[in-house]
Design a protein around this motif. Structure first.
Motif, PDB file in Angstrom:
ATOM      1  N   PHE A 231       0.841  -1.197   0.000  1.00  0.00           N
ATOM      2  CA  PHE A 231       0.000   0.000   0.000  1.00  0.00           C
ATOM      3  C   PHE A 231       0.873   1.243   0.000  1.00  0.00           C
ATOM      4  O   PHE A 231       1.986   1.252   0.528  1.00  0.00           O
ATOM      5  N   TYR A 232       0.331   2.293  -0.616  1.00  0.00           N
ATOM      6  CA  TYR A 232       1.079   3.510  -0.856  1.00  0.00           C
ATOM      7  C   TYR A 232       0.204   4.730  -0.557  1.00  0.00           C
ATOM      8  O   TYR A 232      -0.631   5.122  -1.380  1.00  0.00           O
ATOM      9  N   PRO A 233       0.334   5.339   0.612  1.00  0.00           N
ATOM     10  CA  PRO A 233      -0.379   6.593   0.881  1.00  0.00           C
ATOM     11  C   PRO A 233       0.106   7.691  -0.069  1.00  0.00           C
ATOM     12  O   PRO A 233       1.260   7.677  -0.513  1.00  0.00           O
ATOM     13  N   HIS A 234      -0.762   8.648  -0.351  1.00  0.00           N
ATOM     14  CA  HIS A 234      -0.354   9.732  -1.258  1.00  0.00           C
ATOM     15  C   HIS A 234      -1.272  10.928  -1.089  1.00  0.00           C
ATOM     16  O   HIS A 234      -2.394  10.834  -0.584  1.00  0.00           O
ATOM     17  N   ASP A 235      -0.772  12.079  -1.528  1.00  0.00           N
ATOM     18  CA  ASP A 235      -1.634  13.227  -1.789  1.00  0.00           C
ATOM     19  C   ASP A 235      -1.328  13.655  -3.214  1.00  0.00           C
ATOM     20  O   ASP A 235      -0.883  12.830  -4.026  1.00  0.00           O
ATOM     21  N   ASP A 236      -1.582  14.910  -3.566  1.00  0.00           N
ATOM     22  CA  ASP A 236      -1.314  15.350  -4.927  1.00  0.00           C
ATOM     23  C   ASP A 236       0.134  15.777  -5.127  1.00  0.00           C
ATOM     24  O   ASP A 236       0.537  16.092  -6.245  1.00  0.00           O
ATOM     25  N   ARG A 237       0.949  15.756  -4.060  1.00  0.00           N
ATOM     26  CA  ARG A 237       2.331  16.223  -4.151  1.00  0.00           C
ATOM     27  C   ARG A 237       3.365  15.124  -4.013  1.00  0.00           C
ATOM     28  O   ARG A 237       4.519  15.301  -4.399  1.00  0.00           O
ATOM     29  N   ALA A 238       2.990  13.984  -3.449  1.00  0.00           N
ATOM     30  CA  ALA A 238       3.934  12.880  -3.287  1.00  0.00           C
ATOM     31  C   ALA A 238       3.190  11.580  -3.008  1.00  0.00           C
ATOM     32  O   ALA A 238       2.121  11.579  -2.398  1.00  0.00           O
ATOM     33  N   MET A 239       3.787  10.493  -3.463  1.00  0.00           N
ATOM     34  CA  MET A 239       3.351   9.156  -3.069  1.00  0.00           C
ATOM     35  C   MET A 239       4.410   8.608  -2.113  1.00  0.00           C
ATOM     36  O   MET A 239       5.611   8.843  -2.301  1.00  0.00           O
ATOM     37  N   TYR A 240       3.950   7.888  -1.088  1.00  0.00           N
ATOM     38  CA  TYR A 240       4.852   7.351  -0.072  1.00  0.00           C
ATOM     39  C   TYR A 240       4.752   5.830  -0.057  1.00  0.00           C
ATOM     40  O   TYR A 240       3.669   5.268  -0.256  1.00  0.00           O
ATOM     41  N   TYR A 241       5.886   5.190   0.183  1.00  0.00           N
ATOM     42  CA  TYR A 241       5.860   3.737   0.356  1.00  0.00           C
ATOM     43  C   TYR A 241       5.393   3.432   1.760  1.00  0.00           C
ATOM     44  O   TYR A 241       6.030   3.808   2.741  1.00  0.00           O
ATOM     45  N   GLU A 269      -0.020   8.737 -13.602  1.00  0.00           N
ATOM     46  CA  GLU A 269      -1.327   9.022 -14.214  1.00  0.00           C
ATOM     47  C   GLU A 269      -2.058  10.119 -13.455  1.00  0.00           C
ATOM     48  O   GLU A 269      -2.785  10.919 -14.055  1.00  0.00           O
ATOM     49  N   ARG A 270      -1.852  10.187 -12.139  1.00  0.00           N
ATOM     50  CA  ARG A 270      -2.457  11.239 -11.313  1.00  0.00           C
ATOM     51  C   ARG A 270      -1.641  12.530 -11.308  1.00  0.00           C
ATOM     52  O   ARG A 270      -1.993  13.478 -10.622  1.00  0.00           O
ATOM     53  N   LYS A 271      -0.499  12.514 -12.004  1.00  0.00           N
ATOM     54  CA  LYS A 271       0.416  13.665 -12.043  1.00  0.00           C
ATOM     55  C   LYS A 271       1.026  13.965 -10.664  1.00  0.00           C
ATOM     56  O   LYS A 271       1.299  15.121 -10.324  1.00  0.00           O
ATOM     57  N   ILE A 272       1.220  12.930  -9.878  1.00  0.00           N
ATOM     58  CA  ILE A 272       1.931  13.060  -8.606  1.00  0.00           C
ATOM     59  C   ILE A 272       3.417  13.141  -8.930  1.00  0.00           C
ATOM     60  O   ILE A 272       3.944  12.246  -9.603  1.00  0.00           O
ATOM     61  N   PRO A 273       4.126  14.173  -8.497  1.00  0.00           N
ATOM     62  CA  PRO A 273       5.474  14.435  -9.016  1.00  0.00           C
ATOM     63  C   PRO A 273       6.612  13.617  -8.421  1.00  0.00           C
ATOM     64  O   PRO A 273       7.708  13.620  -8.982  1.00  0.00           O
ATOM     65  N   GLU A 274       6.403  12.906  -7.287  1.00  0.00           N
ATOM     66  CA  GLU A 274       7.526  12.167  -6.723  1.00  0.00           C
ATOM     67  C   GLU A 274       7.048  10.982  -5.888  1.00  0.00           C
ATOM     68  O   GLU A 274       5.924  10.965  -5.378  1.00  0.00           O
ATOM     69  N   PHE A 275       7.944  10.010  -5.772  1.00  0.00           N
ATOM     70  CA  PHE A 275       7.718   8.809  -4.970  1.00  0.00           C
ATOM     71  C   PHE A 275       8.721   8.844  -3.829  1.00  0.00           C
ATOM     72  O   PHE A 275       9.920   8.652  -4.029  1.00  0.00           O
ATOM     73  N   ASN A 276       8.225   9.103  -2.615  1.00  0.00           N
ATOM     74  CA  ASN A 276       9.068   9.146  -1.428  1.00  0.00           C
ATOM     75  C   ASN A 276       9.121   7.722  -0.868  1.00  0.00           C
ATOM     76  O   ASN A 276       8.176   7.249  -0.243  1.00  0.00           O
TER      77      ASN A 276
END
Length: 332
Positions: A231-241, A269-276
């Motif tokens: 599972f990967y929490p996210h908002d519109d600015r980052a996705m988190y592992y 696809e959601r235009k989230i700019p980074e994967f933290n």
């Protein structure tokens, strides 16, 4: 400058904080509600930052209260917490207002973590700095860019997973946690470890974040059998592992690589700019294979009452070891 507590969270809270560049998932309603659901000793103080009668920011302060001791700190391993403020705010005055409010309200310790905080200013305010890193994979260049920036063995393993017939399915049902958690616990036992959270807390996270469209939850199957979840929490600015779990005998099919790649494609696809991706203090080889690089992760801590650190350390030690010590002395 001073802080003023709101009687309750404004209905438009997420819209109010959206304008601040320092805002992240961990300031949003869904995450704060998850903390309140999952940890009975947690409440949230919603504070306005006021200067010249104008609101120039907000501080969603996570209050942890144990044995009548209150701290502004996060109980979760995602410990991002700080005021949200305009770029032109005097941070020295802001931190002074935060500390004054904390002392006036009997707060014993304040923890802060946000890239927008000026390290020099917060250190001058008497906070202690703790340095770590997190691995961040940029996604704003698009799917082709991310693919090309991976180490070759990572691409090879994603192709192998696909050719082996692995199928990733997006989960929308709360039963996802009933699949994830036993697999997660089993995996950790094999490594001599224990989960850092219980299944109820995992269910609270899924409930709050999925309802707010702030979670990618994935299952991966091989020949119809579940072999992994993530599972990967996210908002519109980052996705988190968040976390993942897998059947140890399935690693030959590279399920974790395919899970990460699927989540990355969903984020793009959601235009989230980074994967933290986390991983500090030393990210794993698996993590670094996805490209990107290290970013400093600085946290700050200040005790507001004398000897608080020593007292809390003793409490934490006794909580973890008290039963063993008692047993040792009562059964020599």
């Amino acid at each position: 400058m001073h802080l003023r507590k709101l009687h309750q969270r404004p209905l438009e809270w997420d819209n109010l904080i959206k304008a601040y560049s320092s805002k992240n998932l961990f300031n949003e309603s869904a995450w704060l509600d998850f903390l309140g659901d999952a940890f009975p000793f947690v409440s949230i103080d919603y504070l306005e930052i006021i200067t010249n009668k104008n609101v120039v920011g907000y501080f969603p302060a996570v209050r942890m209260t144990k044995f009548l001791i209150s701290m502004y700190s996060s109980p979760h391993y995602f410990g991002y917490m700080s005021p949200l403020f305009d770029r032109d705010v005097d941070q020295a005055k802001l931190l002074g207002a935060v500390l004054k409010y904390g002392r006036d309200k009997g707060i014993s310790r304040i923890d802060l973590c946000n890239d927008a905080i000026d390290p020099a200013v917060v250190m001058a305010a008497g906070f202690t700095q703790h340095s770590n890193v997190t691995h961040v994979c940029p996604l704003d260049g698009g799917e082709k860019s991310v693919w090309n920036n991976m180490i070759g063995t990572c691409r090879t393993r994603i192709r192998k997973a696909e050719k082996s017939g692995l199928v990733v399915r997006v989960a929308h049902d709360p039963g996802f946690i009933d699949d994830f958690y036993p697999l997660f616990a089993k995996m950790l036992v094999g490594k001599g470890l224990k989960p850092g959270y219980n299944i109820g807390q995992a269910k609270a996270l899924f409930h709050r974040l999925h309802a707010a469209d702030r979670l990618f939850a994935l299952r991966v199957e091989y020949q119809g059998k579940l072999i992994g979840t993530a599972f990967y929490p996210h908002d519109d600015r980052a996705m988190y592992y968040g976390d993942s779990a897998y059947e140890p005998d399935s690693l030959q099919y590279c399920p974790n690589n395919l899970l990460h790649w699927t989540a990355i494609r969903m984020a793009i696809e959601r235009k989230i700019p980074e994967f933290n991706m986390g991983g500090g203090p030393v990210p794993s080889l698996f993590t670094t294979k996805f490209g990107g690089g290290l970013r400093p992760l600085l946290t700050y801590q200040k005790n507001l009452i004398p000897l608080f650190h020593q007292t809390y350390t003793a409490y934490s030690f006794f909580k973890q070891n008290g039963y063993k010590l008692l047993e040792k002395f009562t059964n020599p």
